[in-house]
Design a protein around this motif. Structure first.
Motif, short mmCIF file in Angstrom:
data_model
loop_
_atom_site.label_atom_id
_atom_site.label_comp_id
_atom_site.label_asym_id
_atom_site.label_seq_id
_atom_site.Cartn_x
_atom_site.Cartn_y
_atom_site.Cartn_z
N PRO A 178 -38.03 2.52 -28.17
CA PRO A 178 -36.82 1.87 -28.33
C PRO A 178 -35.96 2.96 -27.61
O PRO A 178 -34.83 2.52 -27.02
N LYS A 179 -35.89 4.23 -27.78
CA LYS A 179 -35.20 5.23 -27.21
C LYS A 179 -35.08 4.85 -25.71
O LYS A 179 -33.98 4.85 -24.82
N ASP A 180 -36.14 4.65 -24.84
CA ASP A 180 -36.33 4.59 -23.51
C ASP A 180 -35.61 3.33 -22.96
O ASP A 180 -35.02 3.31 -21.97
N HIS A 181 -35.94 2.15 -23.87
CA HIS A 181 -35.18 0.87 -23.50
C HIS A 181 -33.74 1.05 -23.77
O HIS A 181 -32.95 0.74 -22.65
N VAL B 249 -36.57 2.43 -36.10
CA VAL B 249 -38.07 2.36 -36.05
C VAL B 249 -38.78 2.43 -37.37
O VAL B 249 -39.91 2.71 -37.42
N THR B 250 -37.73 2.45 -38.38
CA THR B 250 -38.60 2.52 -39.87
C THR B 250 -38.14 1.14 -40.33
O THR B 250 -38.79 0.22 -40.21
N SER B 251 -37.44 1.31 -41.53
CA SER B 251 -37.16 0.07 -42.31
C SER B 251 -36.22 -1.00 -41.94
O SER B 251 -35.92 -1.94 -42.82
N GLY B 252 -35.46 -0.47 -40.79
CA GLY B 252 -34.11 -1.59 -40.79
C GLY B 252 -34.54 -2.89 -40.57
O GLY B 252 -33.86 -3.82 -41.05
N ASP C 237 -35.07 -9.14 -32.53
CA ASP C 237 -36.31 -8.51 -31.97
C ASP C 237 -35.75 -7.58 -30.76
O ASP C 237 -36.30 -6.37 -30.77
N SER C 238 -35.04 -8.01 -29.85
CA SER C 238 -34.15 -7.14 -28.84
C SER C 238 -33.59 -6.03 -29.34
O SER C 238 -33.74 -4.73 -28.84
N PHE C 239 -32.52 -5.98 -30.43
CA PHE C 239 -32.21 -5.15 -30.93
C PHE C 239 -33.07 -3.71 -31.48
O PHE C 239 -33.06 -2.90 -31.01
N PHE C 240 -33.86 -4.24 -32.18
CA PHE C 240 -34.79 -3.18 -32.85
C PHE C 240 -35.80 -2.72 -31.95
O PHE C 240 -36.16 -1.66 -32.08
N TRP D 31 -31.42 -3.80 -25.62
CA TRP D 31 -30.25 -4.12 -25.76
C TRP D 31 -29.77 -4.89 -24.51
O TRP D 31 -28.76 -5.87 -24.59
N TYR D 32 -30.38 -4.57 -23.19
CA TYR D 32 -30.20 -5.68 -22.13
C TYR D 32 -30.34 -6.86 -22.27
O TYR D 32 -29.90 -7.61 -21.32
N GLU D 33 -31.18 -7.30 -23.29
CA GLU D 33 -31.47 -8.77 -23.42
C GLU D 33 -30.61 -9.36 -24.42
O GLU D 33 -30.40 -10.80 -24.36
N MET D 34 -29.68 -8.73 -25.07
CA MET D 34 -28.88 -9.27 -26.01
C MET D 34 -27.82 -10.03 -25.47
O MET D 34 -27.28 -9.63 -24.50
N THR D 35 -27.27 -11.24 -26.15
CA THR D 35 -26.27 -11.78 -25.57
C THR D 35 -24.84 -11.95 -26.63
O THR D 35 -25.24 -11.51 -27.51
N VAL D 36 -23.72 -12.30 -26.08
CA VAL D 36 -22.66 -12.25 -26.85
C VAL D 36 -23.07 -13.39 -28.13
O VAL D 36 -22.60 -13.12 -29.27
#
Length: 222
Positions: free
Chosen positions: A50-53, A92-95, A138-141, A145-150
């Protein structure tokens, strides 16, 4: 991930899709409607951390002309949330489980969610709307984040607002951190969406939502 210079080399006209130097469109200032076609191989592999994304998202945001005009500092936003509010640890844990179980699952089954369909001019079916929300989570976690839309962000923020969870409760701290982060991502995406932005061209045609533009406007969601 492409360098900033390589990203700029992908600049095309939003109107005709041609490289800017060969664009035949007239009546507009050169480069006014610019987008940057991104192939999926230009982005980190989907199983990257996730950090690299998120780092890739920061690069895309901070090299975009609209965010420079708005003086958005994506790197600082990420640093503040990752360090001070422990967002990466939550991601990366329970969120994710908490968001799905306590917010998204009850919200997408609610009448409030169904009532959004006519407000969106019935562009999407309820199943498609649910898919947009599912993929946003899915994209957020995953840090993509570049896949997320308004629109997807709005669904998530609405889910938090529609819940009866106390945002000031210690036990709901992780959910509040995630909701706050999504609101910031939505605001940044909204700025970029005021003009054409990066477009993710997924190989294989029409994989639902994934081939939509990265930072491409969908609609103004109120």
């Amino acid at each position: 991930m492409l360098t900033e210079a390589e990203i700029k080399g992908r600049a095309t006209c939003f109107g005709c899709g041609q490289q800017l130097l060969s664009c035949p469109c007239s009546g507009k200032q050169h480069g006014e409607d610019v987008q940057f076609y991104m192939q999926t191989q230009d982005l980190p592999p989907r199983d990257t951390s996730p950090k690299d994304h998120v780092d890739a998202w920061v690069t895309l945001v901070e090299s975009h002309p609209r965010t420079r005009i708005a003086t958005i500092e994506a790197k600082q936003f990420v640093a503040d949330f990752f360090v001070q509010r422990q967002l990466l640890q939550i991601m990366v844990t329970s969120g994710r489980g908490k968001v799905v179980d306590q917010l998204w699952t009850p919200y997408k089954a609610s009448s409030k969610f169904r009532d959004l369909k006519p407000k969106l001019n019935d562009i999407w079916t309820l199943d498609q709307m649910k898919n947009i929300g599912d993929e946003t989570i899915d994209s957020f976690f995953a840090g993509r984040w570049y896949e997320m839309t308004v629109l997807g962000c709005a669904f998530f923020v609405n889910a938090f607002g529609a819940s009866d969870l106390d945002p000031h409760s210690v036990e709901n701290r992780e959910l509040k951190v995630v909701a706050d982060a999504v609101q910031v991502i939505s605001a940044i995406t909204g700025v970029i969406s005021s003009k054409p932005g990066y477009t993710l061209i997924a190989p294989g045609g029409n994989e639902y939502m994934k081939q939509l533009a990265v930072f491409q406007p969908l609609i103004d969601f109120k």
